[in-house]
Design a protein around this motif. Structure first.
Motif, short mmCIF file in Angstrom:
data_model
loop_
_atom_site.label_atom_id
_atom_site.label_comp_id
_atom_site.label_asym_id
_atom_site.label_seq_id
_atom_site.Cartn_x
_atom_site.Cartn_y
_atom_site.Cartn_z
N ALA A 201 0.82 -1.20 0.00
CA ALA A 201 0.00 0.00 0.00
C ALA A 201 0.86 1.26 0.00
N GLN A 204 3.23 0.85 -3.53
CA GLN A 204 2.54 0.42 -4.76
C GLN A 204 3.40 -0.54 -5.59
N GLU A 206 3.95 -4.11 -6.69
CA GLU A 206 3.12 -5.31 -6.78
C GLU A 206 3.75 -6.52 -6.12
N GLN A 268 -6.73 -2.01 -1.27
CA GLN A 268 -5.83 -1.90 -2.42
C GLN A 268 -6.30 -2.71 -3.63
N SER A 401 0.97 7.09 1.93
CA SER A 401 1.83 6.30 1.06
C SER A 401 2.84 7.24 0.42
N SER A 403 2.80 8.28 -2.39
CA SER A 403 2.12 9.16 -3.34
C SER A 403 1.05 10.02 -2.68
#
Length: 455
Positions: A201, A204, A206, A268, A401, A403
């Protein structure tokens, strides 16, 4: 059945009122009251910590507390700052955490290696993860940063994913010379799942989500069954029997660690995957009812509290259930109205237990008695602290996060250098015997307690 007389009832009521008046005061509807209570409890908790004293070692609690519980304690102080905005304990928290990062910055200090488990390491990593998520003030630039520390723990543990038996999973102990190496306990795997989901989270990336899915799929595999079809979460299993002998004891922190991890995965994902994770979150949340006393909303440790035989570690477990239930309301807001009554009533009950010790405000283990139960310690303080301060969750923002305002710097390669080397300091007969006795006693307790579990 005995019927209590009116006189007895009046006397008990008067005694309770007197204890409450002399103990911790808490108005759960007042943010200021919650903050004042939290500070009182946090101060009481740090009375057990001597890492700042001359001759003390930063980051270590004195015996009988094990190394991992200090990491958990600093996690609760990160939460304290997050909820209250009070930086009173920030320096001691940062200093204590950074002193224990170890040479590879992955919370594997050599002086702990003779008894180091994956769960021990993980609790320090989860404290660092929380620091990154809530924008706890960064360490000095020349020191490892919160996100990088959490990544280092994850990276070093991913290297230990073990398929030699049971088809996967993490062992309890890291090193084969430690008794318990062949036990695959749920909290180690749950912390790994929780950390993977939260790192995913935050970054980001994967890869973290794929590891979280892999870890979840392993624990719910019917042949493993650490998380059952009814979402009850059990203690662990032995890989010497290919994980066919499940230990069916339930601990509150196991339920909590999976609840927040699953809630983060719901947050998510989208579409059918999100609905799948929603069902898992709901199932885990429903199953936590076993940790609330006889149909009430007051938290208790079902596997040991009724008999009064919780050990030093277990006296802190309610802290983590409270911590992770509160955090769940931020990443899965639809759980809020279910969770908050549990936190509110547990906090009110916990406050009534905080009437012991020399200060008259130290907290006990049992919150269902209406007064102090005579028990004192770091775990008791931490549990009351977390469940009380969690009632400020509506006043703070959710986890950030990279971002959405995150300020912590990461390192995708952290923790991968030297981590898989075996600790080479000589292990004495006394070391082996001590580790064996402790672990054997714990496993006897776990297995012996399974038969009377509340179903």
């Amino acid at each position: 059945m005995r019927v209590r007389t009116a006189v007895q009832g009046a006397l008990c009521g008067a005694l309770f009122a007197a204890q409450s008046a002399s103990g911790l005061q808490l108005d759960i509807s007042s943010a200021n009251s919650i903050k004042q209570a939290a500070k009182t409890i946090a101060n009481g908790m740090l009375n057990y910590y001597n890492g700042e004293d001359p001759g003390g070692i930063p980051g270590l609690l004195p015996p009988p507390y094990y190394w991992w519980e200090a990491g958990a304690m600093f996690g609760s102080l990160i939460d304290y700052w997050y909820y209250t905005g009070d930086d009173t304990f920030n320096r001691v928290t940062t200093d204590g955490i950074l002193f224990q990062v170890g040479p590879d910055y992955n919370f594997m200090p050599p002086n702990q290696s003779k008894s180091l488990g994956n769960d021990d390491q993980a609790f320090w990593g989860l404290a660092a993860m929380s620091a990154a998520e809530v924008k706890f003030p960064n360490p000095p630039e020349d020191q490892p940063q919160w996100l990088a520390l959490a990544q280092a723990v994850f990276n070093s543990q991913a290297l230990r994913w073990n398929t030699e038996a049971c088809g996967g999973g993490l062992k309890w102990q890291i090193y084969s010379f430690n008794v318990g190496y062949n036990y695959r306990n749920t909290i180690s795997n749950g912390c790994f799942f929780n950390l993977a989901a939260r790192l995913g989270a935050y970054t980001q990336n994967e890869t973290f989500f794929r590891w979280a899915e892999r870890s979840w799929d392993w624990v719910v595999e019917p042949s493993i069954g650490l998380v059952a079809d009814n979402y009850r979460v059990y203690d662990g299993t032995h890989d010497t029997a290919n994980c066919t002998n499940l230990v069916r004891v339930q601990w509150s922190y196991n339920a909590g660690v999976y609840l927040l991890g699953a809630a983060t995965m719901w947050n998510q994902t989208t579409g059918a995957d999100q609905e799948m994770w929603r069902a898992r979150v709901q199932g885990l949340l429903d199953a936590t009812i076993v940790f609330f006393y006889k149909g009430t909303n007051v938290m208790f440790e079902v596997a040991c509290e009724p008999r009064g035989n919780c050990n030093v570690d277990q006296r802190s477990f309610k802290a983590y259930l409270g911590r992770w239930m509160a955090a769940t309301t931020k990443v899965a807001p639809w759980t809020h109205d279910t969770i908050m009554p549990f936190l509110q009533q547990s906090a009110t009950a916990a406050a009534t237990s905080c009437s012991g010790g020399d200060s008259g405000t130290e907290c006990g283990m049992r919150w269902t008695t209406g007064n102090w139960d005579g028990q004192l310690g770091v775990g008791e303080q931490m549990s009351a602290l977390e469940v009380i301060q969690s009632n400020l969750i509506d006043n703070v923002q959710g986890p950030v996060s990279n971002s959405t305002g995150g300020i912590s710097t990461g390192d995708s390669n952290a923790g991968t250098t030297g981590d898989d080397l075996i600790y080479t300091a000589p292990i004495t007969t006394g070391d082996r015997a001590g580790a064996g006795i402790i672990t054997a006693m714990l496993l006897v307790f776990i297995v012996g307690g399974a038969w009377w579990m509340v179903r």
